[in-house]
Write a protein that holds these residues in place. Structure first.
Motif, PDB file in Angstrom:
ATOM      1  N   ARG A 108       0.828  -1.208   0.000  1.00  0.00           N
ATOM      2  CA  ARG A 108       0.000   0.000   0.000  1.00  0.00           C
ATOM      3  C   ARG A 108       0.862   1.258   0.000  1.00  0.00           C
ATOM      4  N   THR A 109       2.016   1.163   0.686  1.00  0.00           N
ATOM      5  CA  THR A 109       2.908   2.323   0.749  1.00  0.00           C
ATOM      6  C   THR A 109       4.343   1.876   0.538  1.00  0.00           C
ATOM      7  N   ALA A 110       5.188   2.804   0.118  1.00  0.00           N
ATOM      8  CA  ALA A 110       6.609   2.511  -0.037  1.00  0.00           C
ATOM      9  C   ALA A 110       7.256   2.207   1.307  1.00  0.00           C
ATOM     10  N   LEU A 111       6.750   2.826   2.385  1.00  0.00           N
ATOM     11  CA  LEU A 111       7.324   2.571   3.711  1.00  0.00           C
ATOM     12  C   LEU A 111       7.205   1.099   4.083  1.00  0.00           C
ATOM     13  N   GLY A 112       6.122   0.456   3.675  1.00  0.00           N
ATOM     14  CA  GLY A 112       5.968  -0.970   3.943  1.00  0.00           C
ATOM     15  C   GLY A 112       7.010  -1.796   3.212  1.00  0.00           C
ATOM     16  N   LEU A 113       7.305  -1.434   1.972  1.00  0.00           N
ATOM     17  CA  LEU A 113       8.344  -2.121   1.205  1.00  0.00           C
ATOM     18  C   LEU A 113       9.703  -1.941   1.863  1.00  0.00           C
ATOM     19  N   PHE A 114      10.043  -0.698   2.236  1.00  0.00           N
ATOM     20  CA  PHE A 114      11.340  -0.443   2.872  1.00  0.00           C
ATOM     21  C   PHE A 114      11.465  -1.227   4.184  1.00  0.00           C
ATOM     22  N   ALA A 115      10.388  -1.280   4.957  1.00  0.00           N
ATOM     23  CA  ALA A 115      10.418  -1.990   6.241  1.00  0.00           C
ATOM     24  C   ALA A 115      10.624  -3.486   6.037  1.00  0.00           C
ATOM     25  N   ALA A 158      11.980   9.166  -3.767  1.00  0.00           N
ATOM     26  CA  ALA A 158      11.891   7.890  -4.478  1.00  0.00           C
ATOM     27  C   ALA A 158      10.533   7.247  -4.256  1.00  0.00           C
ATOM     28  N   ALA A 159      10.033   7.320  -3.030  1.00  0.00           N
ATOM     29  CA  ALA A 159       8.727   6.733  -2.721  1.00  0.00           C
ATOM     30  C   ALA A 159       7.624   7.376  -3.556  1.00  0.00           C
ATOM     31  N   ALA A 160       7.713   8.690  -3.719  1.00  0.00           N
ATOM     32  CA  ALA A 160       6.697   9.403  -4.500  1.00  0.00           C
ATOM     33  C   ALA A 160       6.755   9.028  -5.979  1.00  0.00           C
ATOM     34  N   ALA A 161       7.919   8.601  -6.448  1.00  0.00           N
ATOM     35  CA  ALA A 161       8.086   8.273  -7.866  1.00  0.00           C
ATOM     36  C   ALA A 161       7.721   6.826  -8.192  1.00  0.00           C
ATOM     37  N   GLY A 220      -1.674  -1.287  -5.503  1.00  0.00           N
ATOM     38  CA  GLY A 220      -0.625  -0.593  -4.780  1.00  0.00           C
ATOM     39  C   GLY A 220       0.688  -0.624  -5.542  1.00  0.00           C
ATOM     40  N   ILE A 221       1.786  -0.560  -4.797  1.00  0.00           N
ATOM     41  CA  ILE A 221       3.123  -0.561  -5.382  1.00  0.00           C
ATOM     42  C   ILE A 221       3.569  -2.004  -5.607  1.00  0.00           C
ATOM     43  N   ALA A 222       3.922  -2.337  -6.839  1.00  0.00           N
ATOM     44  CA  ALA A 222       4.391  -3.683  -7.179  1.00  0.00           C
ATOM     45  C   ALA A 222       5.904  -3.628  -7.385  1.00  0.00           C
ATOM     46  N   PRO A 223       6.707  -4.041  -6.386  1.00  0.00           N
ATOM     47  CA  PRO A 223       8.158  -3.896  -6.497  1.00  0.00           C
ATOM     48  C   PRO A 223       8.800  -4.864  -7.472  1.00  0.00           C
TER      49      PRO A 223
END
Length: 294
Positions: A201-208, A235-238, A245-248
């Protein structure tokens, strides 16, 4: 810098030691990866009794035991991670394996060899510690994994500093995997690729999750200065947002190889065929340039 040294193994060990207390956070992802790899065991009637779990982080060894394998060793660069892996714990560097030749009949490395500097050398050591007709299963992130994050970080750092530092590990290509197995002396090498669906849902979740798994940057060439405060937010905003959500991106290269044994199938010798290709295909053999009816 030595061309063979891409990763800071000392830094990696520290991060994996720290991640031993948090890796359970990403257990569902690791379990999915392990299940995809261990499904390959269903394709063989071979029974195994001595298995080595390389870097399984607590999800591989229990699954091997559940399949009836009585003896499982769990090796990890981090002593803390090895102690929590589920098998007989051994702190070991994948680049310098401490096991005697033919110690195991199965070696499994689930998402654990992508931080090795000398991957061909590590594969040779793994092959040597396998008994004849022993099986090696491995999965490693392939090219395209974390590509949106790689591009977002590069764009943000270029904007903030006028240059960039490698902040995501380099990953191999599928076409190289089977060749690496063959080069290391494995028989019947096979490599294929699977996409593991992930969304945040958020980039912070990916980083964590990357921190929790011990997967943060350990590239030697990385800039070790504190990053600009705006780097991660920019970077998160981009990062592109999809419907979920965000698909890494997690592209797994699956590798299968066997320790050579005389009972295994071997390619036929050139000129040993007893049936012509034309007869097998039900066609008429013609010389080059000859037309039908000529």
């Amino acid at each position: 810098m030595d061309g063979m040294r891409v990763f800071d193994r000392r830094l990696l060990r520290k991060r994996r030691d720290r991640a031993a207390a948090t890796v359970s956070r990403v257990a569902p992802i690791l379990e999915d990866c392990a299940e995809r790899l261990l499904d390959r065991l269903d394709d063989t009637t071979r029974r195994f009794s001595r298995a080595l779990d390389l870097g399984g982080r607590g999800v591989v060894a229990p699954r091997l035991a559940a399949r009836g394998i009585p003896f499982v060793v769990s090796a990890d660069l981090s002593p803390g991670m090895a102690a929590r892996a589920g098998g007989l714990p051994v702190a070991a560097d994948e680049e310098f394996l401490p096991f005697a030749p033919e110690s195991f009949d199965l070696v499994v490395a689930s998402v654990s060899l992508h931080w090795v500097n000398d991957l061909p050398g590590a594969l040779i050591q793994i092959r040597r510690c396998l008994a004849p007709d022993g099986l090696f299963l491995a999965s490693i992130p392939g090219l395209g994994t974390l590509q949106p994050l790689r591009e977002a970080l590069a764009e943000a750092e270029t904007s903030l500093r006028g240059g960039l530092s490698p902040r995501v590990s380099p990953f191999p290509e599928l076409r190289d995997a089977a060749g690496l197995l063959q080069r290391a002396g494995f028989a019947l090498p096979v490599a294929d690729q699977e996409e593991v669906p992930l969304a945040y849902r958020t980039a912070l979740g990916l980083f964590a999750d990357l921190r929790a798994a011990g997967e943060t940057n350990a590239v030697l060439a990385a800039d070790r200065r504190p990053p600009p405060r705006a780097l991660l937010p920019m970077a998160a905003a981009a990062l592109p947002q999809g419907p979920e959500g965000i698909a890494p991106g997690l592209r797994l290269i699956m590798m299968t190889g066997w320790a050579p044994h005389e009972s295994q199938q071997k390619p036929a010798r050139p000129g040993s065929a007893t049936v012509r290709l034309a007869d097998a295909l039900g066609t008429v053999e013609r010389k080059a340039g000859e037309r039908p009816g000529g």
